[in-house]
Motif scaffolding. Structure first.
Motif, PDB file in Angstrom:
ATOM      1  N   GLN A  46      17.893 103.703  35.394  1.00  0.00           N
ATOM      2  CA  GLN A  46      18.868 102.617  35.512  1.00  0.00           C
ATOM      3  C   GLN A  46      19.822 102.629  34.318  1.00  0.00           C
ATOM      4  OE1 GLN A  46      16.138  99.332  35.694  1.00  0.00           O
ATOM      5  NE2 GLN A  46      16.201  99.216  37.936  1.00  0.00           N
ATOM      6  N   ILE A  47      19.264 102.723  33.131  1.00  0.00           N
ATOM      7  CA  ILE A  47      20.084 102.718  31.910  1.00  0.00           C
ATOM      8  C   ILE A  47      21.072 103.877  31.916  1.00  0.00           C
ATOM      9  CG2 ILE A  47      20.026 103.060  29.400  1.00  0.00           C
ATOM     10  CD1 ILE A  47      17.263 101.583  29.483  1.00  0.00           C
ATOM     11  N   ASN A  48      20.617 105.039  32.343  1.00  0.00           N
ATOM     12  CA  ASN A  48      21.449 106.235  32.328  1.00  0.00           C
ATOM     13  C   ASN A  48      22.392 106.339  33.525  1.00  0.00           C
ATOM     14  OD1 ASN A  48      20.554 107.394  29.882  1.00  0.00           O
ATOM     15  ND2 ASN A  48      18.699 108.113  30.887  1.00  0.00           N
ATOM     16  N   GLY A  49      22.296 105.399  34.457  1.00  0.00           N
ATOM     17  CA  GLY A  49      23.165 105.440  35.624  1.00  0.00           C
ATOM     18  C   GLY A  49      22.890 106.610  36.533  1.00  0.00           C
ATOM     19  N   CYS A  50      21.635 107.016  36.613  1.00  0.00           N
ATOM     20  CA  CYS A  50      21.262 108.144  37.468  1.00  0.00           C
ATOM     21  C   CYS A  50      20.818 107.621  38.831  1.00  0.00           C
ATOM     22  CB  CYS A  50      20.147 108.969  36.818  1.00  0.00           C
ATOM     23  SG  CYS A  50      19.747 110.441  37.804  1.00  0.00           S
ATOM     24  N   GLY A  51      21.742 107.633  39.774  1.00  0.00           N
ATOM     25  CA  GLY A  51      21.444 107.149  41.119  1.00  0.00           C
ATOM     26  C   GLY A  51      20.359 107.952  41.797  1.00  0.00           C
ATOM     27  N   PHE A  52      20.390 109.270  41.632  1.00  0.00           N
ATOM     28  CA  PHE A  52      19.393 110.123  42.265  1.00  0.00           C
ATOM     29  C   PHE A  52      17.991 109.743  41.815  1.00  0.00           C
ATOM     30  CE2 PHE A  52      16.688 113.819  42.685  1.00  0.00           C
ATOM     31  CZ  PHE A  52      16.962 114.245  43.976  1.00  0.00           C
ATOM     32  N   CYS A  53      17.790 109.621  40.488  1.00  0.00           N
ATOM     33  CA  CYS A  53      16.464 109.296  39.963  1.00  0.00           C
ATOM     34  C   CYS A  53      16.074 107.851  40.253  1.00  0.00           C
ATOM     35  CB  CYS A  53      16.399 109.581  38.462  1.00  0.00           C
ATOM     36  SG  CYS A  53      16.454 111.354  38.061  1.00  0.00           S
ATOM     37  N   THR A  54      17.031 106.941  40.225  1.00  0.00           N
ATOM     38  CA  THR A  54      16.732 105.551  40.557  1.00  0.00           C
ATOM     39  C   THR A  54      16.234 105.473  41.994  1.00  0.00           C
ATOM     40  OG1 THR A  54      18.319 104.697  38.949  1.00  0.00           O
ATOM     41  CG2 THR A  54      17.703 103.223  40.750  1.00  0.00           C
ATOM     42  N   ASP A  55      16.908 106.149  42.900  1.00  0.00           N
ATOM     43  CA  ASP A  55      16.487 106.199  44.303  1.00  0.00           C
ATOM     44  C   ASP A  55      15.090 106.807  44.417  1.00  0.00           C
ATOM     45  OD1 ASP A  55      16.850 106.143  47.217  1.00  0.00           O
ATOM     46  OD2 ASP A  55      17.229 108.302  47.084  1.00  0.00           O
ATOM     47  N   HIS A  57      12.614 107.256  42.164  1.00  0.00           N
ATOM     48  CA  HIS A  57      11.483 106.575  41.544  1.00  0.00           C
ATOM     49  C   HIS A  57      11.224 105.200  42.138  1.00  0.00           C
ATOM     50  CE1 HIS A  57      10.811 109.991  39.187  1.00  0.00           C
ATOM     51  NE2 HIS A  57      12.043 109.971  38.710  1.00  0.00           N
ATOM     52  N   THR A  58      12.232 104.579  42.702  1.00  0.00           N
ATOM     53  CA  THR A  58      12.011 103.341  43.446  1.00  0.00           C
ATOM     54  C   THR A  58      11.178 103.644  44.692  1.00  0.00           C
ATOM     55  OG1 THR A  58      14.076 102.380  42.651  1.00  0.00           O
ATOM     56  CG2 THR A  58      13.129 101.420  44.637  1.00  0.00           C
ATOM     57  N   LYS A  59      11.567 104.676  45.414  1.00  0.00           N
ATOM     58  CA  LYS A  59      10.858 105.039  46.642  1.00  0.00           C
ATOM     59  C   LYS A  59       9.446 105.547  46.351  1.00  0.00           C
ATOM     60  CE  LYS A  59      14.989 105.960  49.353  1.00  0.00           C
ATOM     61  NZ  LYS A  59      15.894 107.005  49.887  1.00  0.00           N
ATOM     62  N   ASP A  60       9.305 106.372  45.305  1.00  0.00           N
ATOM     63  CA  ASP A  60       7.972 106.860  44.949  1.00  0.00           C
ATOM     64  C   ASP A  60       7.054 105.703  44.542  1.00  0.00           C
ATOM     65  OD1 ASP A  60       8.532 109.514  45.489  1.00  0.00           O
ATOM     66  OD2 ASP A  60       8.828 110.074  43.382  1.00  0.00           O
ATOM     67  N   ARG A 145      26.184 115.452  39.207  1.00  0.00           N
ATOM     68  CA  ARG A 145      26.483 114.484  40.274  1.00  0.00           C
ATOM     69  C   ARG A 145      25.606 114.659  41.509  1.00  0.00           C
ATOM     70  NH1 ARG A 145      33.067 114.159  40.201  1.00  0.00           N
ATOM     71  NH2 ARG A 145      33.229 113.092  38.193  1.00  0.00           N
ATOM     72  N   GLN A 146      24.306 114.662  41.283  1.00  0.00           N
ATOM     73  CA  GLN A 146      23.393 114.749  42.414  1.00  0.00           C
ATOM     74  C   GLN A 146      23.478 113.440  43.204  1.00  0.00           C
ATOM     75  OE1 GLN A 146      21.682 117.624  43.179  1.00  0.00           O
ATOM     76  NE2 GLN A 146      22.846 118.449  41.456  1.00  0.00           N
ATOM     77  N   PRO A 147      23.739 113.505  44.499  1.00  0.00           N
ATOM     78  CA  PRO A 147      23.900 112.286  45.290  1.00  0.00           C
ATOM     79  C   PRO A 147      22.580 111.553  45.500  1.00  0.00           C
ATOM     80  CG  PRO A 147      24.094 114.230  46.694  1.00  0.00           C
ATOM     81  CD  PRO A 147      23.954 114.723  45.283  1.00  0.00           C
ATOM     82  N   ALA A 148      22.664 110.233  45.605  1.00  0.00           N
ATOM     83  CA  ALA A 148      21.489 109.389  45.797  1.00  0.00           C
ATOM     84  C   ALA A 148      21.431 108.874  47.230  1.00  0.00           C
ATOM     85  CB  ALA A 148      21.552 108.212  44.830  1.00  0.00           C
ATOM     86  N   GLY A 149      20.210 108.570  47.664  1.00  0.00           N
ATOM     87  CA  GLY A 149      20.023 107.895  48.940  1.00  0.00           C
ATOM     88  C   GLY A 149      19.189 108.643  49.952  1.00  0.00           C
ATOM     89  N   ASP A 150      19.124 109.944  49.858  1.00  0.00           N
ATOM     90  CA  ASP A 150      18.442 110.726  50.880  1.00  0.00           C
ATOM     91  C   ASP A 150      17.024 111.132  50.521  1.00  0.00           C
ATOM     92  OD1 ASP A 150      20.707 110.658  52.490  1.00  0.00           O
ATOM     93  OD2 ASP A 150      21.520 112.513  51.639  1.00  0.00           O
ATOM     94  N   TYR A 151      16.574 110.812  49.320  1.00  0.00           N
ATOM     95  CA  TYR A 151      15.238 111.230  48.892  1.00  0.00           C
ATOM     96  C   TYR A 151      14.156 110.605  49.765  1.00  0.00           C
ATOM     97  CZ  TYR A 151      11.008 111.724  46.147  1.00  0.00           C
ATOM     98  OH  TYR A 151       9.730 112.018  45.745  1.00  0.00           O
ATOM     99  N   GLN A 152      13.160 111.411  50.078  1.00  0.00           N
ATOM    100  CA  GLN A 152      11.975 110.954  50.815  1.00  0.00           C
ATOM    101  C   GLN A 152      10.754 111.194  49.924  1.00  0.00           C
ATOM    102  OE1 GLN A 152      12.102 109.376  53.814  1.00  0.00           O
ATOM    103  NE2 GLN A 152      14.309 109.548  53.527  1.00  0.00           N
ATOM    104  N   PRO A 153       9.878 110.190  49.766  1.00  0.00           N
ATOM    105  CA  PRO A 153       8.691 110.373  48.916  1.00  0.00           C
ATOM    106  C   PRO A 153       7.924 111.642  49.276  1.00  0.00           C
ATOM    107  CG  PRO A 153       8.878 108.086  49.553  1.00  0.00           C
ATOM    108  CD  PRO A 153       9.924 108.850  50.346  1.00  0.00           C
ATOM    109  N   GLY A 154       7.607 112.404  48.240  1.00  0.00           N
ATOM    110  CA  GLY A 154       6.834 113.623  48.415  1.00  0.00           C
ATOM    111  C   GLY A 154       7.647 114.861  48.742  1.00  0.00           C
TER     112      GLY A 154
END
Length: 157
Positions: A46-55, A57-60, A145-154
């Motif tokens: 969140q602090i670093n503004g990393c949408g990919f990782c925020t997405d 780690h929230t999902k994980d 600029r890795q896009p966020a939103g499509d990550y699936q746990p695992g």
């Protein structure tokens, strides 16, 4: 949005991220509580503004059984009553370790001492290494600029 760099398409990048993933597996298997690990990864992201990782780690965290309420409150953990004193110490160390260049003292002795009250030496080592690891991932993903939103746990193993 398209990523600037495909890690899987670059032999050098692929080799590098495999090593980071191996280091992450060591930390995942450490004695640092899994819930704390996810909170730390989420807060730094969140602090670093990393949408990919925020997405991710929230999902994980949700997939691992973390509550939506606690995840919603990570960004405002100081005002929330849902975190343990140990988690608060980890989140403070995470913030200071992530914002390392923003303060003259960098990581304060108070933040370190508070974390050391709640975690043994191995857990404290895992916490410090986890903060470093997630900050590395955040920087890689923000720069490319890795896009966020499509990550699936695992999906990454």
């Amino acid at each position: 949005m398209d990523a600037r760099l495909d890690y899987l398409g670059s032999p050098l990048a692929l080799k590098f991220v495999k090593h980071i993933n191996s280091a992450g597996a060591v930390l995942h298997d450490s004695a640092l509580p899994a819930a704390t690990q996810e909170l730390v990864k989420l807060r730094a992201s969140q602090i670093n503004g990393c949408g990919f990782c925020t997405d991710m780690h929230t999902k994980d965290a949700l997939h691992a059984g973390e509550s939506q309420q606690r995840l919603n409150l990570v960004a405002v953990w100081r005002e929330a009553t849902v975190f343990t004193e140990a988690e608060r110490a980890a989140l403070e160390l995470t913030e200071q370790g992530t914002r390392i260049g923003d303060a003259a003292a960098s990581v304060t002795d108070d933040a370190w001492a508070n974390a050391a009250k709640h975690y043994d030496d191995d857990q404290l080592a895992a916490l410090v290494l986890l903060i470093a690891e997630i900050n590395a991932w955040n920087r890689l993903n923000v720069i490319t600029r890795q896009p966020a939103g499509d990550y699936q746990p695992g999906q990454w193993g």
